[in-house]
Design a protein around this motif. Structure first.
Motif, PDB file in Angstrom:
ATOM      1  N   ALA A 112       0.852  -1.192   0.000  1.00  0.00           N
ATOM      2  CA  ALA A 112       0.000   0.000   0.000  1.00  0.00           C
ATOM      3  C   ALA A 112       0.882   1.233   0.000  1.00  0.00           C
ATOM      4  N   ASP A 113       0.517   2.238  -0.815  1.00  0.00           N
ATOM      5  CA  ASP A 113       1.246   3.509  -0.871  1.00  0.00           C
ATOM      6  C   ASP A 113       2.735   3.300  -1.114  1.00  0.00           C
ATOM      7  N   SER A 114       3.054   2.410  -2.061  1.00  0.00           N
ATOM      8  CA  SER A 114       4.435   2.158  -2.489  1.00  0.00           C
ATOM      9  C   SER A 114       5.304   1.552  -1.397  1.00  0.00           C
ATOM     10  N   LYS A 115       4.694   1.016  -0.352  1.00  0.00           N
ATOM     11  CA  LYS A 115       5.449   0.365   0.717  1.00  0.00           C
ATOM     12  C   LYS A 115       4.793  -0.958   1.056  1.00  0.00           C
ATOM     13  N   LEU A 116       5.558  -1.810   1.707  1.00  0.00           N
ATOM     14  CA  LEU A 116       4.999  -3.074   2.175  1.00  0.00           C
ATOM     15  C   LEU A 116       4.346  -2.884   3.538  1.00  0.00           C
ATOM     16  N   GLN A 117       3.400  -3.745   3.825  1.00  0.00           N
ATOM     17  CA  GLN A 117       2.751  -3.747   5.128  1.00  0.00           C
ATOM     18  C   GLN A 117       2.722  -5.164   5.675  1.00  0.00           C
ATOM     19  N   GLU A 159      13.570  -6.676  -2.172  1.00  0.00           N
ATOM     20  CA  GLU A 159      14.919  -7.242  -2.246  1.00  0.00           C
ATOM     21  C   GLU A 159      15.329  -7.856  -0.912  1.00  0.00           C
ATOM     22  N   LEU A 160      15.022  -7.157   0.194  1.00  0.00           N
ATOM     23  CA  LEU A 160      15.364  -7.686   1.517  1.00  0.00           C
ATOM     24  C   LEU A 160      14.578  -8.955   1.823  1.00  0.00           C
ATOM     25  N   LEU A 161      13.303  -8.973   1.455  1.00  0.00           N
ATOM     26  CA  LEU A 161      12.491 -10.163   1.677  1.00  0.00           C
ATOM     27  C   LEU A 161      13.025 -11.347   0.878  1.00  0.00           C
ATOM     28  N   ASN A 162      13.377 -11.106  -0.368  1.00  0.00           N
ATOM     29  CA  ASN A 162      13.913 -12.184  -1.203  1.00  0.00           C
ATOM     30  C   ASN A 162      15.244 -12.695  -0.677  1.00  0.00           C
ATOM     31  N   GLU A 163      16.093 -11.769  -0.223  1.00  0.00           N
ATOM     32  CA  GLU A 163      17.384 -12.182   0.331  1.00  0.00           C
ATOM     33  C   GLU A 163      17.184 -13.021   1.588  1.00  0.00           C
ATOM     34  N   ARG A 164      16.243 -12.618   2.435  1.00  0.00           N
ATOM     35  CA  ARG A 164      15.989 -13.387   3.663  1.00  0.00           C
ATOM     36  C   ARG A 164      15.416 -14.758   3.333  1.00  0.00           C
ATOM     37  N   ARG A 165      14.554 -14.837   2.332  1.00  0.00           N
ATOM     38  CA  ARG A 165      14.017 -16.136   1.929  1.00  0.00           C
ATOM     39  C   ARG A 165      15.123 -17.076   1.447  1.00  0.00           C
ATOM     40  N   LYS A 195       5.887 -24.849   0.943  1.00  0.00           N
ATOM     41  CA  LYS A 195       6.895 -24.133   0.173  1.00  0.00           C
ATOM     42  C   LYS A 195       6.252 -23.118  -0.766  1.00  0.00           C
ATOM     43  N   LYS A 196       5.101 -23.469  -1.331  1.00  0.00           N
ATOM     44  CA  LYS A 196       4.408 -22.536  -2.200  1.00  0.00           C
ATOM     45  C   LYS A 196       3.962 -21.322  -1.413  1.00  0.00           C
ATOM     46  N   SER A 197       3.532 -21.546  -0.152  1.00  0.00           N
ATOM     47  CA  SER A 197       3.164 -20.423   0.700  1.00  0.00           C
ATOM     48  C   SER A 197       4.334 -19.487   0.899  1.00  0.00           C
ATOM     49  N   ALA A 198       5.524 -20.055   1.079  1.00  0.00           N
ATOM     50  CA  ALA A 198       6.717 -19.231   1.269  1.00  0.00           C
ATOM     51  C   ALA A 198       7.030 -18.428   0.018  1.00  0.00           C
ATOM     52  N   ARG A 199       6.900 -19.068  -1.150  1.00  0.00           N
ATOM     53  CA  ARG A 199       7.213 -18.375  -2.395  1.00  0.00           C
ATOM     54  C   ARG A 199       6.205 -17.278  -2.711  1.00  0.00           C
ATOM     55  N   ASP A 200       4.940 -17.505  -2.353  1.00  0.00           N
ATOM     56  CA  ASP A 200       3.884 -16.569  -2.721  1.00  0.00           C
ATOM     57  C   ASP A 200       3.642 -15.508  -1.651  1.00  0.00           C
ATOM     58  N   GLY A 201       4.510 -15.460  -0.646  1.00  0.00           N
ATOM     59  CA  GLY A 201       4.275 -14.547   0.481  1.00  0.00           C
ATOM     60  C   GLY A 201       4.772 -13.153   0.262  1.00  0.00           C
ATOM     61  N   GLY A 202       5.103 -12.764  -0.967  1.00  0.00           N
ATOM     62  CA  GLY A 202       5.631 -11.435  -1.237  1.00  0.00           C
ATOM     63  C   GLY A 202       4.547 -10.396  -1.360  1.00  0.00           C
ATOM     64  N   ALA A 203       4.975  -9.167  -1.711  1.00  0.00           N
ATOM     65  CA  ALA A 203       4.052  -8.050  -1.846  1.00  0.00           C
ATOM     66  C   ALA A 203       3.004  -8.366  -2.896  1.00  0.00           C
ATOM     67  N   GLY A 204       1.759  -7.964  -2.586  1.00  0.00           N
ATOM     68  CA  GLY A 204       0.702  -8.141  -3.542  1.00  0.00           C
ATOM     69  C   GLY A 204       0.010  -9.477  -3.435  1.00  0.00           C
ATOM     70  N   HIS A 205       0.479 -10.363  -2.548  1.00  0.00           N
ATOM     71  CA  HIS A 205      -0.122 -11.684  -2.381  1.00  0.00           C
ATOM     72  C   HIS A 205      -0.494 -11.856  -0.912  1.00  0.00           C
ATOM     73  N   SER A 206      -1.558 -12.581  -0.668  1.00  0.00           N
ATOM     74  CA  SER A 206      -1.857 -12.965   0.708  1.00  0.00           C
ATOM     75  C   SER A 206      -0.948 -14.099   1.088  1.00  0.00           C
ATOM     76  N   ALA A 207      -0.228 -13.949   2.211  1.00  0.00           N
ATOM     77  CA  ALA A 207       0.761 -14.954   2.595  1.00  0.00           C
ATOM     78  C   ALA A 207       0.214 -15.896   3.646  1.00  0.00           C
ATOM     79  N   ARG A 208      -1.004 -15.715   4.071  1.00  0.00           N
ATOM     80  CA  ARG A 208      -1.525 -16.567   5.137  1.00  0.00           C
ATOM     81  C   ARG A 208      -1.975 -17.892   4.575  1.00  0.00           C
ATOM     82  N   ARG A 209      -1.629 -18.945   5.307  1.00  0.00           N
ATOM     83  CA  ARG A 209      -2.060 -20.293   4.940  1.00  0.00           C
ATOM     84  C   ARG A 209      -2.658 -20.968   6.164  1.00  0.00           C
TER      85      ARG A 209
END
Length: 268
Positions: free
Chosen positions: A68-73, A134-140, A254-268
């Motif tokens: 939202a508003d060019s930032k992650l939440q 980028e930080l989220l991807n690096e941590r993953r 694992k799919k939940s982990a991959r799809d947990g980025g911005a713009g996707h619901s990460a809850r499983r």
């Protein structure tokens, strides 16, 4: 054992930030004490000898990531300290001898805990979404390479509390297989406040184990792990254990982990 990459030494930064947050609110993180941790307070709570969680560590059940508003939440079901407790277990003695009550506990760094820690560590929610991604991807990637466990060893006056040096042997048991750390370090001896206004001493020991061995993800089909510690000098053997509910397939987690980025619901 197949080839693997050493993890980045991020635990030192986690330790520094976590120690500061125990005494004050992290400036600029937002959400008040949402991202603070008090190790002394966790050590006083009832932590089971075998921690049981209702989902695979690769799943993001307590964390939803949106944009939202060019930032992650982050939308979180619990604060960082509560999430840390969710993935922590207490020490238990194995073999002969009487088991004594101890404050010592260990935290298994699940994916949701690893990603949520980016806020107190780096203020990821205040960054532009591109930087945050980028930080989220690096941590993953770090999470996919290593299994990270922190042991908070509480000690009496005059004792060191180090279990990562040559005087101790640590190993991770997954099913019938045993793995040795590929990297370990420890923090300084620190004080923690406990009930009654007293202080106790503790030291953080960080252990990293390979996540992939000979091309196989060792947690893909696992539903239980144990961390065993044997210290020289009459310390005996102790262990920490975690168990999680089995899911239909590890691939779903694992799919939940991959799809947990911005713009996707990460809850499983």
């Amino acid at each position: 054992m197949g080839a693997f990459a050493l993890p980045s030494p991020r635990s030192s930064l986690r330790w520094l930030v976590g120690s500061c947050l125990a005494a004050m609110v992290f400036v600029g993180c937002g959400g008040g004490n949402t991202y603070s941790v008090d190790e002394g307070r966790i050590s006083q709570r009832f932590l089971p000898a075998e921690r049981t969680v209702d989902h695979h560590p690769d799943s993001l059940k307590a964390l939803t990531i949106s944009e939202a508003d060019s930032k992650l939440q982050f939308q979180v079901e619990r604060d960082f300290e509560s999430l840390t407790e969710k993935w922590s277990s207490s020490i238990q003695s194995i073999g002969t001898g009487r088991s004594l009550r101890s404050r010592t506990y260990a935290t298994f760094w699940s994916l949701e805990l690893s990603l949520m820690s980016l806020q107190p560590e780096m203020g990821v929610l205040s960054l532009r979404k591109e930087q945050a991604r980028e930080l989220l991807n690096e941590r993953r990637k770090e999470y996919a390479e290593t299994i990270h466990i922190d042991v908070y060893w509480f000690v009496g006056r005059g004792r060191d509390g180090i279990i990562t040096g040559p005087s101790a042997r640590t190993e991770l048991r997954v099913g019938r297989d045993t793995y040795r750390p590929i990297q370990s370090d420890h923090g300084p001896l620190r004080e923690a406040f406990v009930a009654g206004g007293e202080t106790v001493l503790y030291r953080r020991n960080s252990l990293y184990f390979p996540r992939r061995v000979e091309g196989t993800d060792i947690l893909a089909e696992a539903s239980r792990i144990k961390l065993r510690v044997r210290r020289t000098g009459g310390g005996g053997r102790q262990e920490f254990a975690w168990r999680w509910e089995e899911v239909n397939t590890a691939q779903r987690a694992k799919k939940s982990a991959r799809d947990g980025g911005a713009g996707h619901s990460a809850r499983r």
